[in-house]
Design an enzyme around this catalytic site. Structure first.
Site, PDB file in Angstrom:
ATOM      1  N   ARG A 180       1.297  -9.240  -5.405  1.00 31.77           N
ATOM      2  CA  ARG A 180       1.208  -8.793  -4.013  1.00 31.77           C
ATOM      3  C   ARG A 180       1.046  -7.283  -3.896  1.00 31.77           C
ATOM      4  O   ARG A 180       0.263  -6.792  -3.072  1.00 31.77           O
ATOM      5  CB  ARG A 180       2.451  -9.264  -3.250  1.00 31.77           C
ATOM      6  CG  ARG A 180       2.442 -10.751  -2.956  1.00 31.77           C
ATOM      7  CD  ARG A 180       3.756 -11.246  -2.439  1.00 31.77           C
ATOM      8  NE  ARG A 180       4.772 -11.243  -3.492  1.00 31.77           N
ATOM      9  CZ  ARG A 180       5.990 -11.755  -3.346  1.00 31.77           C
ATOM     10  NH1 ARG A 180       6.350 -12.275  -2.188  1.00 31.77           N
ATOM     11  NH2 ARG A 180       6.846 -11.742  -4.338  1.00 31.77           N
ATOM     12  N   ILE A 181       1.764  -6.532  -4.718  1.00 23.77           N
ATOM     13  CA  ILE A 181       1.654  -5.075  -4.647  1.00 23.77           C
ATOM     14  C   ILE A 181       0.285  -4.627  -5.143  1.00 23.77           C
ATOM     15  O   ILE A 181      -0.396  -3.813  -4.504  1.00 23.77           O
ATOM     16  CB  ILE A 181       2.783  -4.407  -5.452  1.00 23.77           C
ATOM     17  CG1 ILE A 181       4.130  -4.689  -4.790  1.00 23.77           C
ATOM     18  CG2 ILE A 181       2.547  -2.900  -5.562  1.00 23.77           C
ATOM     19  CD1 ILE A 181       5.331  -4.231  -5.603  1.00 23.77           C
ATOM     20  N   ASP A 200      -5.169  -9.304 -15.794  1.00 23.10           N
ATOM     21  CA  ASP A 200      -3.964 -10.069 -15.479  1.00 23.10           C
ATOM     22  C   ASP A 200      -4.165 -11.488 -15.982  1.00 23.10           C
ATOM     23  O   ASP A 200      -4.983 -12.231 -15.436  1.00 23.10           O
ATOM     24  CB  ASP A 200      -3.704 -10.071 -13.965  1.00 23.10           C
ATOM     25  CG  ASP A 200      -2.381 -10.741 -13.600  1.00 23.10           C
ATOM     26  OD1 ASP A 200      -1.895 -11.565 -14.396  1.00 23.10           O
ATOM     27  OD2 ASP A 200      -1.849 -10.449 -12.513  1.00 23.10           O
ATOM     28  N   ARG A 256       7.124  -0.466 -14.203  1.00 17.03           N
ATOM     29  CA  ARG A 256       8.209  -0.330 -15.170  1.00 17.03           C
ATOM     30  C   ARG A 256       7.806   0.692 -16.225  1.00 17.03           C
ATOM     31  O   ARG A 256       6.689   0.651 -16.755  1.00 17.03           O
ATOM     32  CB  ARG A 256       8.520  -1.671 -15.839  1.00 17.03           C
ATOM     33  CG  ARG A 256       9.391  -2.606 -14.995  1.00 17.03           C
ATOM     34  CD  ARG A 256      10.806  -2.046 -14.878  1.00 17.03           C
ATOM     35  NE  ARG A 256      11.694  -2.896 -14.108  1.00 17.03           N
ATOM     36  CZ  ARG A 256      11.931  -2.754 -12.800  1.00 17.03           C
ATOM     37  NH1 ARG A 256      11.307  -1.807 -12.121  1.00 17.03           N
ATOM     38  NH2 ARG A 256      12.789  -3.544 -12.193  1.00 17.03           N
ATOM     39  N   ASP A 280       6.235   7.059 -11.376  1.00 15.72           N
ATOM     40  CA  ASP A 280       7.468   6.893 -10.619  1.00 15.72           C
ATOM     41  C   ASP A 280       8.553   6.242 -11.462  1.00 15.72           C
ATOM     42  O   ASP A 280       9.711   6.236 -11.073  1.00 15.72           O
ATOM     43  CB  ASP A 280       7.216   6.034  -9.372  1.00 15.72           C
ATOM     44  CG  ASP A 280       8.455   5.894  -8.506  1.00 15.72           C
ATOM     45  OD1 ASP A 280       8.966   6.936  -8.038  1.00 15.72           O
ATOM     46  OD2 ASP A 280       8.931   4.748  -8.306  1.00 15.72           O
ATOM     47  N   GLU A 285      15.769   6.519 -17.712  1.00 13.41           N
ATOM     48  CA  GLU A 285      16.001   7.074 -16.375  1.00 13.41           C
ATOM     49  C   GLU A 285      17.489   7.377 -16.200  1.00 13.41           C
ATOM     50  O   GLU A 285      18.325   6.544 -16.544  1.00 13.41           O
ATOM     51  CB  GLU A 285      15.532   6.093 -15.300  1.00 13.41           C
ATOM     52  CG  GLU A 285      14.037   5.856 -15.314  1.00 13.41           C
ATOM     53  CD  GLU A 285      13.565   4.897 -14.221  1.00 13.41           C
ATOM     54  OE1 GLU A 285      14.418   4.374 -13.461  1.00 13.41           O
ATOM     55  OE2 GLU A 285      12.347   4.665 -14.128  1.00 13.41           O
ATOM     56  N   HIS A 304      11.702   7.328  -9.465  1.00 17.30           N
ATOM     57  CA  HIS A 304      11.841   5.889  -9.200  1.00 17.30           C
ATOM     58  C   HIS A 304      12.126   5.668  -7.711  1.00 17.30           C
ATOM     59  O   HIS A 304      13.058   4.961  -7.320  1.00 17.30           O
ATOM     60  CB  HIS A 304      12.950   5.268 -10.049  1.00 17.30           C
ATOM     61  CG  HIS A 304      12.765   3.795 -10.257  1.00 17.30           C
ATOM     62  ND1 HIS A 304      13.034   3.165 -11.447  1.00 17.30           N
ATOM     63  CD2 HIS A 304      12.323   2.812  -9.416  1.00 17.30           C
ATOM     64  CE1 HIS A 304      12.788   1.864 -11.343  1.00 17.30           C
ATOM     65  NE2 HIS A 304      12.351   1.637 -10.112  1.00 17.30           N
TER      66      HIS A 304
END
Length: 337
Positions: A180-181, A200, A256, A280, A285, A304
């Site tokens: 969806r993103i 994909d 990720r 991001d 992290e 993030h």
């Protein structure tokens, strides 16, 4: 899976018996960097009459200590690892709910073998992450960080980067992942005439051309990552991948950090094999002070934060605890029948 059925059925019967004999469930909230958890606790107490444990777990040892102390019926975790060792200690836990989309902090195989449901909050920030990724792609394609730095340094040369700036309608965007993103990013970029290709293995033939990772490396002017992190795709973009890139692409990652070998990307930015990066997410992290990406040229970084908005934060927090409510209510109803 057939051989696991007796174990799963035994586990389910055990939980049903427990829920019948005990009034309110115990819910362990392992960790959170999202602020005060009082509202989450109040919701679980009001809806489930739950005993809510607010822990500050960071490591497997922290989670094990909390589990052994309180024997939870449900766990809500953000970053604390729910390993096979943790799951082995869960006597009657019914559900593990992740505060987020990715499930890489949970050992899914161990949870499935133990008959414990694992849930996430898959749709709380589709708009936010897609707009963040699109903003990074546009900012880097239009060279905004470099132009901003030049102005701040006293420069004023609009034409200095013209030879290295492409019209969007002449560019190809390669998506790694078309959920969806990813599809929202593709729709936005297509509005400027950008051609979109997709790598994909789970995508169907549809609006965009499906290609191999090698083809994507060869053809893409921009690459945006929108895939979950698995053992199979760890460091999917590594030194060998960057060496195959023919167009010195812009690379954006809002998915990720482990999908990219950060040290290899830093080298590729310095050599020009990659022209720019928008990141991001990172493998470690917060990003360590000595991480080579901090000094890499033309690397736009955010902490993030792609998911972040007032509405998304509320949806995330409520979605994670609602998962627990839904599962425990169902088990309670089955136990009472």
């Amino acid at each position: 899976m057939t051989g696991d059925r007796p174990k799963l059925e035994k586990s389910r019967r055990k939980r049903l018996t427990y829920m019948t004999n005990h009034h309110g469930p115990t819910v362990l909230l392992t960790d959170s960097d999202l602020g005060d958890r009082a509202e989450d606790r109040a919701f679980l107490e009001a809806v489930l009459d739950a005993r809510v444990i607010l822990a500050n777990c960071r490591t497997e040892a922290d989670v094990l200590a909390a589990v052994r102390a309180d024997s939870p019926d449900a766990i809500v975790t953000q970053w604390a690892p729910i390993t096979a060792g943790v799951i082995a200690e869960l006597d009657h836990c019914s559900v593990i709910s992740r505060v987020g989309i990715g499930l890489d902090v949970v050992d899914l195989g161990a949870a499935a073998a133990a008959g414990i449901g694992v849930r996430n909050v898959p749709d709380y920030c589709i708009e936010e992450v897609a707009s963040h990724a699109t903003a990074m792609l546009l900012a880097l394609a239009r060279r905004l960080p470099l132009l901003d730095a030049d102005v701040r340094a006293g420069g004023w040369d609009a034409a200095s980067g013209a030879q290295r700036t492409r019209r969007l309608s002449t560019m190809i965007l390669g998506l790694v992942g078309a959920g969806r993103i990813g599809r929202t990013v593709a729709a936005a970029m297509s509005g400027w005439g950008v051609e979109v290709i997709v790598c994909d293995p789970f995508a169907d033939e549809g609006d965009f051309e499906l290609v191999s990772l090698d083809d994507l490396a060869r053809r893409a002017d921009m690459i945006s990552l929108h895939a979950p992190l698995t053992a199979e795709n760890h460091h999917l973009l590594d030194a060998a991948f960057f060496a195959r890139c023919e167009k010195s692409p812009i690379i954006v990652n809002t998915s990720r950090g482990g999908l990219i070998d950060g040290a290899a990307l830093a080298d590729a930015l310095r050599s020009g094999a990659v022209s720019a990066a928008g990141l991001d997410v990172f493998e470690a992290e917060p990003l360590p002070a000595d991480d080579p990406l901090r000094s890499a040229p033309n690397c736009l970084m955010t902490p993030h934060a792609a998911w972040s908005s007032h509405a998304a934060l509320a949806d995330l927090r409520r979605g994670a605890v609602q998962n627990v409510v839904d599962v425990l209510r169902t088990i309670r109803q089955e136990a009472e029948q």
